[in-house]
Motif scaffolding. Structure first.
Motif, PDB file in Angstrom:
ATOM      1  N   PRO A   1      11.633   5.440   6.232  1.00  0.00           N
ATOM      2  CA  PRO A   1      12.632   5.671   5.167  1.00  0.00           C
ATOM      3  C   PRO A   1      12.005   5.789   3.788  1.00  0.00           C
ATOM      4  CG  PRO A   1      13.377   3.961   6.668  1.00  0.00           C
ATOM      5  CD  PRO A   1      11.938   4.229   7.009  1.00  0.00           C
ATOM      6  N   LEU A   2      10.948   5.028   3.543  1.00  0.00           N
ATOM      7  CA  LEU A   2      10.288   5.076   2.238  1.00  0.00           C
ATOM      8  C   LEU A   2       9.576   6.412   2.035  1.00  0.00           C
ATOM      9  CD1 LEU A   2       8.767   1.476   2.239  1.00  0.00           C
ATOM     10  CD2 LEU A   2      10.900   2.249   1.182  1.00  0.00           C
ATOM     11  N   ILE A   3       8.973   6.912   3.098  1.00  0.00           N
ATOM     12  CA  ILE A   3       8.305   8.211   3.013  1.00  0.00           C
ATOM     13  C   ILE A   3       9.336   9.314   2.782  1.00  0.00           C
ATOM     14  CG2 ILE A   3       6.941   9.909   4.303  1.00  0.00           C
ATOM     15  CD1 ILE A   3       5.610   7.552   5.750  1.00  0.00           C
ATOM     16  N   LYS A   4      10.422   9.232   3.499  1.00  0.00           N
ATOM     17  CA  LYS A   4      11.485  10.242   3.345  1.00  0.00           C
ATOM     18  C   LYS A   4      12.083  10.179   1.942  1.00  0.00           C
ATOM     19  CE  LYS A   4      12.572  12.524   6.314  1.00  0.00           C
ATOM     20  NZ  LYS A   4      12.015  13.831   6.765  1.00  0.00           N
TER      21      LYS A   4
ATOM     22  N   ASP B   1       0.799  -1.224   0.000  1.00  0.00           N
ATOM     23  CA  ASP B   1       0.000   0.000   0.000  1.00  0.00           C
ATOM     24  C   ASP B   1       0.834   1.278   0.000  1.00  0.00           C
ATOM     25  OD1 ASP B   1      -2.223  -1.509  -0.076  1.00  0.00           O
ATOM     26  OD2 ASP B   1      -3.050  -0.917   1.865  1.00  0.00           O
ATOM     27  N   MET B   2       2.160   1.146   0.099  1.00  0.00           N
ATOM     28  CA  MET B   2       3.015   2.338  -0.060  1.00  0.00           C
ATOM     29  C   MET B   2       2.819   2.950  -1.439  1.00  0.00           C
ATOM     30  SD  MET B   2       4.829   3.711   2.303  1.00  0.00           S
ATOM     31  CE  MET B   2       5.881   4.687   1.230  1.00  0.00           C
ATOM     32  N   GLY B   3       2.377   2.115  -2.385  1.00  0.00           N
ATOM     33  CA  GLY B   3       2.127   2.613  -3.735  1.00  0.00           C
ATOM     34  C   GLY B   3       0.997   3.623  -3.789  1.00  0.00           C
ATOM     35  N   MET B   4       0.234   3.737  -2.697  1.00  0.00           N
ATOM     36  CA  MET B   4      -0.861   4.711  -2.645  1.00  0.00           C
ATOM     37  C   MET B   4      -0.351   6.113  -2.317  1.00  0.00           C
ATOM     38  SD  MET B   4      -3.522   2.268  -0.532  1.00  0.00           S
ATOM     39  CE  MET B   4      -4.939   3.367  -0.673  1.00  0.00           C
TER      40      MET B   4
ATOM     41  N   LEU C   1       9.759   9.034  15.585  1.00  0.00           N
ATOM     42  CA  LEU C   1       8.786   9.657  14.685  1.00  0.00           C
ATOM     43  C   LEU C   1       8.948  11.171  14.673  1.00  0.00           C
ATOM     44  CD1 LEU C   1       6.245   9.156  12.884  1.00  0.00           C
ATOM     45  CD2 LEU C   1       4.888   9.616  14.933  1.00  0.00           C
ATOM     46  N   ALA C   2       9.072  11.761  15.859  1.00  0.00           N
ATOM     47  CA  ALA C   2       9.186  13.217  15.961  1.00  0.00           C
ATOM     48  C   ALA C   2      10.463  13.713  15.278  1.00  0.00           C
ATOM     49  CB  ALA C   2       9.172  13.644  17.423  1.00  0.00           C
ATOM     50  N   LYS C   3      11.549  12.991  15.446  1.00  0.00           N
ATOM     51  CA  LYS C   3      12.826  13.406  14.865  1.00  0.00           C
ATOM     52  C   LYS C   3      12.828  13.302  13.339  1.00  0.00           C
ATOM     53  CE  LYS C   3      15.467  12.193  19.000  1.00  0.00           C
ATOM     54  NZ  LYS C   3      16.429  11.248  19.621  1.00  0.00           N
ATOM     55  N   ALA C   4      12.007  12.416  12.800  1.00  0.00           N
ATOM     56  CA  ALA C   4      11.977  12.232  11.351  1.00  0.00           C
ATOM     57  C   ALA C   4      11.006  13.190  10.660  1.00  0.00           C
ATOM     58  CB  ALA C   4      11.592  10.790  11.021  1.00  0.00           C
ATOM     59  N   ALA C   5      10.092  13.781  11.419  1.00  0.00           N
ATOM     60  CA  ALA C   5       9.023  14.583  10.825  1.00  0.00           C
ATOM     61  C   ALA C   5       9.492  15.967  10.400  1.00  0.00           C
ATOM     62  CB  ALA C   5       7.873  14.713  11.816  1.00  0.00           C
TER      63      ALA C   5
ATOM     64  N   VAL D   1       0.783  14.682   1.263  1.00  0.00           N
ATOM     65  CA  VAL D   1       1.337  15.013   2.575  1.00  0.00           C
ATOM     66  C   VAL D   1       0.935  13.880   3.509  1.00  0.00           C
ATOM     67  CG1 VAL D   1       1.244  16.568   4.555  1.00  0.00           C
ATOM     68  CG2 VAL D   1       1.246  17.508   2.242  1.00  0.00           C
ATOM     69  N   VAL D   2       1.900  13.376   4.277  1.00  0.00           N
ATOM     70  CA  VAL D   2       1.620  12.291   5.217  1.00  0.00           C
ATOM     71  C   VAL D   2       1.416  12.864   6.612  1.00  0.00           C
ATOM     72  CG1 VAL D   2       2.527  10.207   6.321  1.00  0.00           C
ATOM     73  CG2 VAL D   2       2.889  10.575   3.871  1.00  0.00           C
TER      74      VAL D   2
END
Length: 325
Positions: free
Chosen positions: A114-117, A87-90, A134-138, A96-97
């Protein structure tokens, strides 16, 4: 003993509400630059808002996505576990995530970070842990931490899920205002059910037309008008001139007054006893407004006229109520 149990239930219920209300009230201090930046990302999104979350956060995320979508911001929910299996293909670069995780360490979300980034998709986190992975990656972090859960064990998501939901509502409504989302826009997003009917259904959809319209000419005998009223089954008839323009109406209530005043129904013409200057309505008027007029003036029928007072229809209270307005 039974009364003691009932009192305890009430006390526990009140405690939960008080704890959650305090948690929600604390959110007003979190409407800051981070909130404004998140709104800007969402406003500038050319794709869709993809909301993700696991467990209770997932349920809240689904509701937030639905609220965004119904208020002018296209959005949908993606289960992070399913995202790892296709479903990452969606999710596209134009999206925006918006990720929800109270701990900020939800395994299923961390796995797809990592895939979102890599996509370069703007990433907004709603979390109760500002030092989390999560907070550090956002790109933007909105603080939805709570002092304590309403659950006495401190385990079941209660206060934390409530504040996430409220913050999601705050984002959605802020965007609604920024986009100039109107009542008409809202109606188009809610075509079904009573809400859609109140916002979309017009008099033209419900009115009776052509041969179903009760009408007589001014010189018609009262007995003829009564036959017309009975045959059309609306408890009234319109009175029209030679150009089909409305000059009055006659109702069941008028008949009672006619009899009370001693008129001979066999010798009376309708123009002598009709009501002039009656309430009318336009066919483009919302059915909900027509209902309001009927309730205000305690009438059951409205004659529908055009701009030149030509009779084009009749709408009855029962027609509106039957339509679910």
């Amino acid at each position: 003993m039974q009364n003691d149990h009932l009192a305890k239930f009430c006390h526990l219920g009140q405690a939960v509400i008080e704890i959650e209300a305090a948690a929600v009230a604390s959110l007003t201090q979190r409407i800051d630059n981070a909130f404004a930046t998140a709104c800007q990302y969402l406003l500038e999104c050319t794709g869709r808002v993809v909301v993700i979350g696991m467990g209770k956060s997932g349920h809240i995320g689904g509701k937030i996505a639905a609220t965004l979508a119904s208020t002018g911001t296209p959005a949908f929910f993606v289960h992070p576990g399913e995202a790892s299996h296709g479903d990452m293909g969606m999710i596209t670069k134009q999206d925006v995530v918006l990720a929800l995780s109270n701990s900020g360490e939800t395994h299923e979300i961390i796995t797809i970070l990592p895939l979102i980034k890599r996509l370069g998709t703007p990433f907004i986190a709603l979390t109760g842990n500002l030092n989390s992975t999560l907070a550090k990656a956002a790109d933007v972090v909105i603080d939805v931490s709570v002092e304590k859960e309403a659950c006495p064990l401190g385990l079941a998501p209660t206060s934390s899920s409530t504040v996430s939901l409220v913050m999601g509502d705050a984002l959605a409504i802020a965007l609604l205002e920024a986009k100039g989302f109107t009542v008409d826009d809202f109606a188009l997003a809610h075509p079904g059910g009573s809400l859609g009917k109140k916002l979309l259904l017009k008099v033209s959809h419900l009115m009776r037309t052509e041969s179903k319209i009760p009408k007589v000419i001014p010189s018609a005998p009262l007995t003829e008008a009564l036959v017309e009223m009975t045959s059309k089954g609306l408890g009234m008839t319109s009175i029209i001139n030679e150009k089909n323009q409305l000059i009055g109406i006659y109702t069941d209530g008028d008949l009672r007054r006619t009899l009370d005043n001693g008129y001979d129904i066999h010798q009376t013409i309708i123009s002598d006893v009709m009501t002039q200057n009656c309430k009318t309505i336009n066919e483009d008027t919302l059915a909900a407004k027509a209902l309001n007029i009927m309730e205000t003036y305690k009438i059951t029928t409205l004659v529908v006229v055009d701009s030149e007072e030509h009779v084009i229809g009749v709408v009855h209270l029962h027609d509106i109520l039957s339509a679910g307005v």
